[in-house]
Write an enzyme that holds these catalytic residues in place. Structure first.
Site, short mmCIF file in Angstrom:
data_model
loop_
_atom_site.label_atom_id
_atom_site.label_comp_id
_atom_site.label_asym_id
_atom_site.label_seq_id
_atom_site.Cartn_x
_atom_site.Cartn_y
_atom_site.Cartn_z
N TYR A 198 -17.87 -71.82 -66.85
CA TYR A 198 -17.17 -70.79 -66.07
C TYR A 198 -18.17 -69.90 -65.32
O TYR A 198 -18.01 -69.62 -64.13
CB TYR A 198 -16.32 -69.97 -67.04
CG TYR A 198 -15.42 -68.94 -66.40
CD1 TYR A 198 -14.24 -69.30 -65.76
CD2 TYR A 198 -15.74 -67.58 -66.47
CE1 TYR A 198 -13.41 -68.34 -65.20
CE2 TYR A 198 -14.92 -66.61 -65.92
CZ TYR A 198 -13.76 -67.00 -65.28
OH TYR A 198 -12.94 -66.04 -64.73
N ASP B 122 0.48 -73.14 -56.41
CA ASP B 122 0.25 -73.14 -57.85
C ASP B 122 0.81 -74.43 -58.43
O ASP B 122 1.94 -74.79 -58.11
CB ASP B 122 0.90 -71.93 -58.54
CG ASP B 122 0.20 -71.59 -59.85
OD1 ASP B 122 0.09 -72.47 -60.71
OD2 ASP B 122 -0.26 -70.44 -59.98
N LYS C 284 -18.39 -69.60 -61.32
CA LYS C 284 -18.12 -68.31 -60.68
C LYS C 284 -19.34 -67.81 -59.90
O LYS C 284 -19.20 -67.17 -58.86
CB LYS C 284 -17.70 -67.29 -61.73
CG LYS C 284 -16.30 -67.56 -62.33
CD LYS C 284 -15.25 -67.64 -61.23
CE LYS C 284 -13.83 -67.58 -61.76
NZ LYS C 284 -12.82 -67.75 -60.69
N1 LIG Z 1 -7.84 -61.86 -65.55
C1 LIG Z 1 -9.12 -61.48 -65.59
O1 LIG Z 1 -9.49 -60.52 -66.29
C2 LIG Z 1 -10.13 -62.19 -64.75
C3 LIG Z 1 -11.49 -61.85 -64.89
C4 LIG Z 1 -12.44 -62.47 -64.09
C5 LIG Z 1 -12.04 -63.41 -63.17
N2 LIG Z 1 -10.72 -63.75 -63.06
C6 LIG Z 1 -10.35 -64.78 -62.10
O2 LIG Z 1 -9.23 -64.36 -61.34
C7 LIG Z 1 -8.42 -65.49 -61.02
C8 LIG Z 1 -6.99 -65.27 -61.50
O3 LIG Z 1 -7.03 -64.93 -62.86
P1 LIG Z 1 -5.70 -64.75 -63.72
O4 LIG Z 1 -6.10 -64.01 -64.93
O5 LIG Z 1 -4.58 -64.26 -62.88
O6 LIG Z 1 -5.45 -66.29 -64.13
P2 LIG Z 1 -4.11 -66.98 -64.69
O7 LIG Z 1 -4.53 -68.14 -65.54
O8 LIG Z 1 -3.23 -65.97 -65.31
O9 LIG Z 1 -3.43 -67.54 -63.36
C9 LIG Z 1 -4.09 -68.52 -62.63
C10 LIG Z 1 -3.08 -69.39 -61.93
O10 LIG Z 1 -3.81 -70.43 -61.26
C11 LIG Z 1 -3.08 -71.64 -61.40
N3 LIG Z 1 -3.99 -72.76 -61.31
C12 LIG Z 1 -4.94 -73.13 -62.20
N4 LIG Z 1 -5.56 -74.24 -61.80
C13 LIG Z 1 -5.01 -74.57 -60.60
C14 LIG Z 1 -5.22 -75.63 -59.70
N5 LIG Z 1 -6.15 -76.58 -59.94
N6 LIG Z 1 -4.47 -75.68 -58.58
C15 LIG Z 1 -3.52 -74.75 -58.35
N7 LIG Z 1 -3.26 -73.73 -59.17
C16 LIG Z 1 -4.00 -73.64 -60.29
C17 LIG Z 1 -2.45 -71.57 -62.78
O11 LIG Z 1 -1.30 -72.41 -62.87
C18 LIG Z 1 -2.11 -70.08 -62.89
O12 LIG Z 1 -0.77 -69.81 -62.52
C19 LIG Z 1 -9.11 -66.70 -61.66
O13 LIG Z 1 -9.97 -67.32 -60.73
C20 LIG Z 1 -9.94 -66.07 -62.76
O14 LIG Z 1 -11.06 -66.87 -63.12
C21 LIG Z 1 -9.76 -63.16 -63.84
#
Ligand SMILES: NC(=O)c1ccc[n+]([C@@H]2O[C@H](COP(=O)([O-])OP(=O)(O)OC[C@H]3O[C@@H](n4cnc5c(N)ncnc54)[C@H](O)[C@@H]3O)[C@@H](O)[C@H]2O)c1
Length: 314
Positions: free
Chosen positions: A165, A38, A169
């Site tokens: 996005y 991260d 995705k």
């Molecule tokens: N939370 C939801 O409801 C939801 C819904 C659909 C998809 N997703 C997907 O699930 C995954 C996680 O979601 P989340 O809600 O926990 O996200 P979040 O933003 O809470 O956490 C994501 C983490 O990824 C890290 N990150 C971002 N870009 C990065 C990079 N280039 N290199 C390394 N680390 C990086 C960030 O620092 C962060 O800690 C994502 O791919 C998101 O698109 C989440």
């Protein structure tokens, strides 16, 4: 630590917070050694908010008797993916599990999105998943084993104000299906999840604005509506359970598939199939499509749901 993944090595990207963190802690609890990747970014992907979060997760794992290392490489380039995989190889000499979880949001209607909005989102989610898989694939092929879980979104099915996005995705869906085929003969599996978790940094003002606008436009008939109807605020634990379970031997026969998970519900999407098809021995022309039982039959029950409310839909 004994457990389902004793002796295994895992990589989780975006593992410092929320879904990635939950996946990482579960893998470690089950005995895996984990590269916790991260960069500590903000939700929009253009600033570093907290560079120490990967190390905090490592500290938590080590305090509980597990093994983990932090890796702050940016998942958005071939070099970033290579650095993360190299970290696992240098540390433990193998990789068994790769969870591509890192993702960011930059919302806006299509006419508002900038090149930077497109590049950042696509590069982290889609190119970043390619980059880690590209680097891990030779290891997996040599080992004749390996499991990959990629992270898509139901927004890939279409979501107001999220063209970058959605495209990234849904690109992951194609990537997943093809990697499953490319690496299947080596015993390597690749699946994807479309998670929902209320614990997230991505509910930014811009995202909430687009969600609100999609509601105002009445675009709530599909997954949005389904989500709104759910009772519980889903935590990341179910997401972690599904992703990690897909990495286990219990799912040894599952590859190239597409799952949904939120809180109290998990599902699997069907493989793509034609809803309805028409045939013409000589191929199609405009006249052939106009003929009775042809084009009209193909699209007859389709309604344009994106016109303003109250407008004729057909
Ligand atoms: N939370 C939801 O409801 C939801 C819904 C659909 C998809 N997703 C997907 O699930 C995954 C996680 O979601 P989340 O809600 O926990 O996200 P979040 O933003 O809470 O956490 C994501 C983490 O990824 C890290 N990150 C971002 N870009 C990065 C990079 N280039 N290199 C390394 N680390 C990086 C960030 O620092 C962060 O800690 C994502 O791919 C998101 O698109 C989440």
């Amino acid at each position: 630590m004994p457990g389902r993944f004793a002796g295994k090595v895992a990589i989780v990207t975006g593992a410092g917070r929320n879904i990635g963190r939950a996946q990482t802690l579960l893998l470690a609890r089950e005995g895996a050694r984990v590269v916790v990747n991260d960069l500590g970014g903000g939700p929009n992907g253009d600033e570093v908010a907290d560079g120490g979060i990967a190390q905090q997760v490592v500290d938590e794992i080590v305090a509980a008797g597990g093994e983990a290392v932090a890796e702050g490489a940016i998942v958005a380039s071939i070099d970033g993916g290579a650095a993360i995989v190299a970290r696992a190889m240098d540390q433990w000499g193998r990789i068994d599990i790769l969870i591509n979880n890192a993702g960011i949001f930059r919302a806006g209607r299509i006419d508002e999105l900038t090149e930077q909005d497109w590049d950042l989102v696509v590069n982290v989610s889609l190119k970043g998943s390619f980059a880690t898989i590209r680097a891990a694939a030779p290891v997996f092929i040599a080992q004749r084993s390996g499991v990959i879980v990629n992270t898509g979104s139901t927004s890939g099915y279409g979501h107001y104000g999220m063209a970058n996005y959605s495209a990234a995705k849904e690109g992951i869906a194609g990537l997943t299906r093809t990697v499953a085929r490319d690496l299947g003969e080596f015993g390597v599996r690749c699946n994807m999840i479309r998670p929902i978790s209320a614990q997230t940094t991505t509910r930014t003002e811009g995202v909430m604005r687009t969600i609100q606008r999609s509601r105002e436009l009445g675009q709530t008939y599909n997954w949005n509506r389904r989500l709104a109807l759910r009772r519980m605020m889903p935590m990341p634990d179910s997401v972690a359970a599904l992703a990690v379970w897909l990495c286990s031997d219990a799912a040894a026969h599952v590859s190239g598939r597409d799952f949904f998970v939120q809180g109290d519900e998990i599902g699997v999407f069907p493989e793509r199939e034609l809803h309805r098809a028409i045939f013409a021995a000589e191929g199609f022309t405009l006249d052939a499509l106009d003929a009775p039982g042809s084009g009209e039959y193909l699209v007859g029950d389709i309604v344009n749901r994106f016109l303003p409310r109250g407008t004729m839909a057909h």
